[in-house]
Design a protein around this motif. Structure first.
Motif, PDB file in Angstrom:
ATOM      1  N   LEU A 195       0.794  -1.178   0.092  1.00 18.43           N
ATOM      2  CA  LEU A 195       0.127   0.030  -0.111  1.00 18.43           C
ATOM      3  C   LEU A 195       0.801   1.162   0.046  1.00 18.43           C
ATOM      4  CD1 LEU A 195      -2.828  -0.967   2.486  1.00 18.43           C
ATOM      5  CD2 LEU A 195      -2.995  -0.839  -0.051  1.00 18.43           C
ATOM      6  N   ARG A 196       2.087   1.307   0.847  1.00 15.81           N
ATOM      7  CA  ARG A 196       2.842   2.357   0.764  1.00 15.81           C
ATOM      8  C   ARG A 196       4.006   2.497  -0.059  1.00 15.81           C
ATOM      9  NH1 ARG A 196       1.007   6.446   2.653  1.00 15.81           N
ATOM     10  NH2 ARG A 196       3.038   7.189   3.871  1.00 15.81           N
ATOM     11  N   LEU A 197       3.813   1.667  -1.198  1.00 15.76           N
ATOM     12  CA  LEU A 197       4.884   1.691  -2.363  1.00 15.76           C
ATOM     13  C   LEU A 197       4.282   2.429  -3.594  1.00 15.76           C
ATOM     14  CD1 LEU A 197       7.711   0.507  -3.145  1.00 15.76           C
ATOM     15  CD2 LEU A 197       6.195  -1.505  -4.447  1.00 15.76           C
ATOM     16  N   GLY A 217      10.990  10.848  -0.149  1.00 20.43           N
ATOM     17  CA  GLY A 217      11.286   9.617   0.305  1.00 20.43           C
ATOM     18  C   GLY A 217      12.423   9.113  -0.007  1.00 20.43           C
ATOM     19  N   SER A 218      12.626   7.761   0.008  1.00 17.97           N
ATOM     20  CA  SER A 218      13.858   6.793  -0.103  1.00 17.97           C
ATOM     21  C   SER A 218      13.596   5.675  -1.075  1.00 17.97           C
ATOM     22  CB  SER A 218      14.230   6.083   1.324  1.00 17.97           C
ATOM     23  OG  SER A 218      13.208   5.217   1.878  1.00 17.97           O
ATOM     24  N   VAL A 219      14.528   4.875  -1.220  1.00 16.35           N
ATOM     25  CA  VAL A 219      14.569   3.774  -2.427  1.00 16.35           C
ATOM     26  C   VAL A 219      14.053   4.460  -3.588  1.00 16.35           C
ATOM     27  CG1 VAL A 219      13.862   1.413  -2.565  1.00 16.35           C
ATOM     28  CG2 VAL A 219      13.722   2.342  -0.350  1.00 16.35           C
ATOM     29  N   ALA A 220      14.769   5.375  -4.199  1.00 17.22           N
ATOM     30  CA  ALA A 220      14.536   5.966  -5.371  1.00 17.22           C
ATOM     31  C   ALA A 220      13.184   6.654  -5.382  1.00 17.22           C
ATOM     32  CB  ALA A 220      14.735   5.129  -6.509  1.00 17.22           C
ATOM     33  N   GLY A 221      12.661   7.230  -4.099  1.00 14.34           N
ATOM     34  CA  GLY A 221      11.344   7.658  -4.100  1.00 14.34           C
ATOM     35  C   GLY A 221      10.257   6.903  -3.805  1.00 14.34           C
ATOM     36  N   MET A 222      10.185   5.633  -4.040  1.00 14.16           N
ATOM     37  CA  MET A 222       9.272   4.630  -4.034  1.00 14.16           C
ATOM     38  C   MET A 222       8.612   4.511  -2.602  1.00 14.16           C
ATOM     39  SD  MET A 222      10.121   1.737  -6.825  1.00 14.16           S
ATOM     40  CE  MET A 222      11.757   1.307  -6.217  1.00 14.16           C
ATOM     41  N   SER A 223       9.615   4.505  -1.520  1.00  9.34           N
ATOM     42  CA  SER A 223       8.910   4.577  -0.153  1.00  9.34           C
ATOM     43  C   SER A 223       8.987   6.003   0.496  1.00  9.34           C
ATOM     44  CB  SER A 223      10.033   3.613   0.624  1.00  9.34           C
ATOM     45  OG  SER A 223       9.458   3.641   1.990  1.00  9.34           O
ATOM     46  N   PRO A 224       7.625   6.180   1.173  1.00  5.94           N
ATOM     47  CA  PRO A 224       7.715   7.561   2.032  1.00  5.94           C
ATOM     48  C   PRO A 224       8.690   7.562   3.183  1.00  5.94           C
ATOM     49  CG  PRO A 224       5.988   6.047   2.616  1.00  5.94           C
ATOM     50  CD  PRO A 224       6.523   5.317   1.559  1.00  5.94           C
ATOM     51  N   TYR A 225       9.449   6.516   3.591  1.00 11.42           N
ATOM     52  CA  TYR A 225       9.993   6.361   4.860  1.00 11.42           C
ATOM     53  C   TYR A 225      11.471   6.791   4.668  1.00 11.42           C
ATOM     54  CZ  TYR A 225       5.540   3.780   6.011  1.00 11.42           C
ATOM     55  OH  TYR A 225       4.462   3.313   6.109  1.00 11.42           O
ATOM     56  N   ARG A 226      12.204   7.057   5.892  1.00 10.81           N
ATOM     57  CA  ARG A 226      13.396   7.374   5.746  1.00 10.81           C
ATOM     58  C   ARG A 226      14.200   6.713   6.987  1.00 10.81           C
ATOM     59  NH1 ARG A 226      15.040  10.629   1.875  1.00 10.81           N
ATOM     60  NH2 ARG A 226      16.882  10.984   2.811  1.00 10.81           N
ATOM     61  N   GLY A 227      15.399   6.738   7.130  1.00  8.65           N
ATOM     62  CA  GLY A 227      16.050   5.833   8.211  1.00  8.65           C
ATOM     63  C   GLY A 227      15.609   4.547   8.472  1.00  8.65           C
ATOM     64  N   TRP A 228      15.454   3.996   9.688  1.00 15.12           N
ATOM     65  CA  TRP A 228      15.232   2.781  10.050  1.00 15.12           C
ATOM     66  C   TRP A 228      13.862   2.208   9.291  1.00 15.12           C
ATOM     67  CZ3 TRP A 228      18.147  -0.842  11.982  1.00 15.12           C
ATOM     68  CH2 TRP A 228      19.526  -0.371  12.695  1.00 15.12           C
ATOM     69  N   MET A 229      12.829   3.097   9.170  1.00 14.42           N
ATOM     70  CA  MET A 229      11.520   2.663   8.745  1.00 14.42           C
ATOM     71  C   MET A 229      11.768   2.346   7.231  1.00 14.42           C
ATOM     72  SD  MET A 229       8.698   2.481  10.437  1.00 14.42           S
ATOM     73  CE  MET A 229       7.460   2.432   9.203  1.00 14.42           C
ATOM     74  N   ALA A 230      12.706   2.927   6.500  1.00 15.35           N
ATOM     75  CA  ALA A 230      13.017   2.802   5.063  1.00 15.35           C
ATOM     76  C   ALA A 230      13.596   1.477   5.000  1.00 15.35           C
ATOM     77  CB  ALA A 230      13.845   3.777   4.515  1.00 15.35           C
ATOM     78  N   TRP A 231      14.396   1.000   5.882  1.00 16.28           N
ATOM     79  CA  TRP A 231      15.179  -0.296   5.764  1.00 16.28           C
ATOM     80  C   TRP A 231      14.047  -1.491   5.983  1.00 16.28           C
ATOM     81  CZ3 TRP A 231      19.560  -1.468   4.041  1.00 16.28           C
ATOM     82  CH2 TRP A 231      20.841  -0.467   3.988  1.00 16.28           C
TER      83      TRP A 231
END
Length: 485
Positions: free
Chosen positions: A235-237, A246-260
């Protein structure tokens, strides 16, 4: 409705995931340890190395025939296992009856051995280890003897060997056999491997029904965490309208530990889901899957001789002056056979009366196997010379060639027979083949293409486990931060 559903998804994943990710991280870390250090067990090689040889003097001391030994033990049918080996101060017959109960009879005077005191067990342990040994205690079970397979041999005398490895031995107080050995390093690594991975803590594991329920109800909620997390992750991708910050080339809204956590959870989504489901199935809930072997009645039909009798062997001829550690007696399709087992595990199949080599005809073995399933005709017989998807070596060694006998029944049953010894080594059917894919394949990736080309298997398992660790450890960090707030 969709808004409420999403809210429940987030709540389930957030709060169950705080504990669930901790468990999942523990399972991945302990699984890596288990790849190299299994739970303590007395292997066949260790047992044979510790047994005194059946030399000429020992064999000359056998004054009791197999028939008399089985009569003394009170057996009404031929046992599942019958062998002669050194036990304490002289040769003994060791038997396991159709119910799985052990019996020990002195080969010198037909005395039935029902109890072995600490002093006699001390001599056996010292003989087995070849070093000074100290008695510690007599126990029903401890952390390293919790499996149910040891139940018929309990209680156990516990000894410490005076060596650099910190070896400890367990000797049955019923039969006088060495049943288990452990080393200091083995015990240490198992506290990081098998014990937490299987939840093998003594207060739980000593009660099998309780342990099964604990495993089922511990891994079950973790499945809910994984499923809800995969759903939320998708849903969040975003692939097209990406997040500006965001992170992961802008595909994820999270950063830091949440992005991992987001990235690792999606990368290993199917692996994690199948891995958790297979772990849940490891305890065979509701006995959905068949056991791996034929029952005692089927094996007795295969032997073709149900009576508790066996021709008196020429012990000296059977041993032949070799470094024999035990002599097994068995029936194969109505024919008696003696298996002289050497220290290195080599088995020589011999005529018990003459000591001459005995060879089994594959056609005769197939005919004998036909009675394993009465009223079912044989469909095919194949001499399998190499591993396949269902008969292969991984943590347990499998001998080749193996005679594979197929039955024309609804379950498509297979019998695996060692053509050299005539012994039935295993069974396969639709239920066992399904379990192979749902548990073994999904949990340990024991495909022949990987296990026969190590370290290919190790590399695959490490890569998948690292993805799982990143996902679970990041979830632990995120969950801990949530709790602190």
């Amino acid at each position: 409705m969709w808004s409420k559903t999403k809210r429940w998804l987030y709540l389930i994943h957030r709060w169950m995931g705080i504990a669930g990710c901790l468990l999942i991280a523990m399972w991945f870390g302990s699984g890596l340890v288990m790849m190299y250090v299994p739970f303590p067990a007395l292997t066949q090689a260790e047992r044979l190395a510790g047994l005194p040889p059946l030399d000429r003097a020992a064999l000359a001391g056998i004054a009791v025939s197999p028939d008399a030994a089985m009569q003394a033990a009170g057996l009404a049918t031929f046992p599942r296992s019958l062998r002669v080996e050194m036990g304490g101060d002289g040769p003994v017959y060791r038997m396991i009856d159709a119910k799985g109960e052990p019996h020990t009879v002195s080969a010198a005077d037909a005395r039935v051995i029902r109890a072995v005191d600490a002093d006699a067990a001390l001599r056996t342990a010292r003989q087995f280890a070849g070093k000074p040994v100290a008695w510690l205690d007599t126990i029903e079970r401890d952390q390293w003897t919790v499996p149910n397979g040891l139940n018929p041999w309990r209680p156990l005398h516990h000894f410490r060997v005076q060596d650099d490895a910190g070896t400890e031995l367990y000797v049955s107080a019923r039969t006088g056999e060495v049943m288990r050995d452990t080393a200091r390093a083995e015990r240490f690594w198992n506290w990081l491997g098998s014990v937490p991975h299987w939840l093998y803590f003594t207060p739980i594991r000593k009660d099998p029904p309780l342990w099964r329920q604990v495993v089922l109800w511990t891994s079950g909620p973790c499945l809910a965490v994984a499923i809800s997390g995969i759903w939320i992750g998708w849903l969040r991708l975003r692939v097209r309208r990406r997040f500006a910050h965001g992170s992961v080339a802008g595909m994820s809204p999270y950063r830091g530990w949440m992005a991992w956590h987001h990235a690792a959870g999606l990368a290993g989504a199917l692996f994690l889901l199948f891995w958790l489901v297979s772990g849940w199935l490891s305890v065979n809930p509701n006995q959905w899957f068949d056991h791996r072997g034929f029952d005692a009645a089927a094996l007795q039909r295969y032997g073709g001789h149900p009576a508790p009798t066996f021709p008196a062997p020429d012990w000296q001829a059977v041993a032949g002056g070799r470094d024999v550690r035990e002599i097994r007696m068995t029936w194969v399709g109505g024919q008696p056979a003696a298996l002289a087992v050497l220290r290195d595990g080599t088995q020589r199949v011999l005529n018990p009366g003459t000591g001459q080599p005995l060879a089994f005809d594959t056609a005769a073995l197939a005919r004998a196997a036909g009675v394993l399933l009465p009223g079912v005709r044989l469909a095919d017989t194949t001499l399998q010379t190499a591993p396949d998807l269902y008969w292969y070596s991984h943590h347990h060694s499998r001998r080749f060639p193996v005679l594979r006998v197929a039955f024309d029944d609804a379950d498509q049953t297979l019998a695996y027979i060692d053509p050299a010894t005539g012994q039935v080594e295993g069974r396969g059917n639709d239920s066992r083949r399904l379990y192979r894919w749902l548990f073994h394949a999904a949990h340990s990736y024991d495909f022949v293409a990987l296990t026969q080309h190590r370290p290919a298997w190790d590399v695959v398992m490490w890569l998948l486990s690292v993805v799982g660790l990143v996902m679970s450890v990041s979830g632990v960090v995120v969950g801990w931060r949530r709790l602190r707030r």
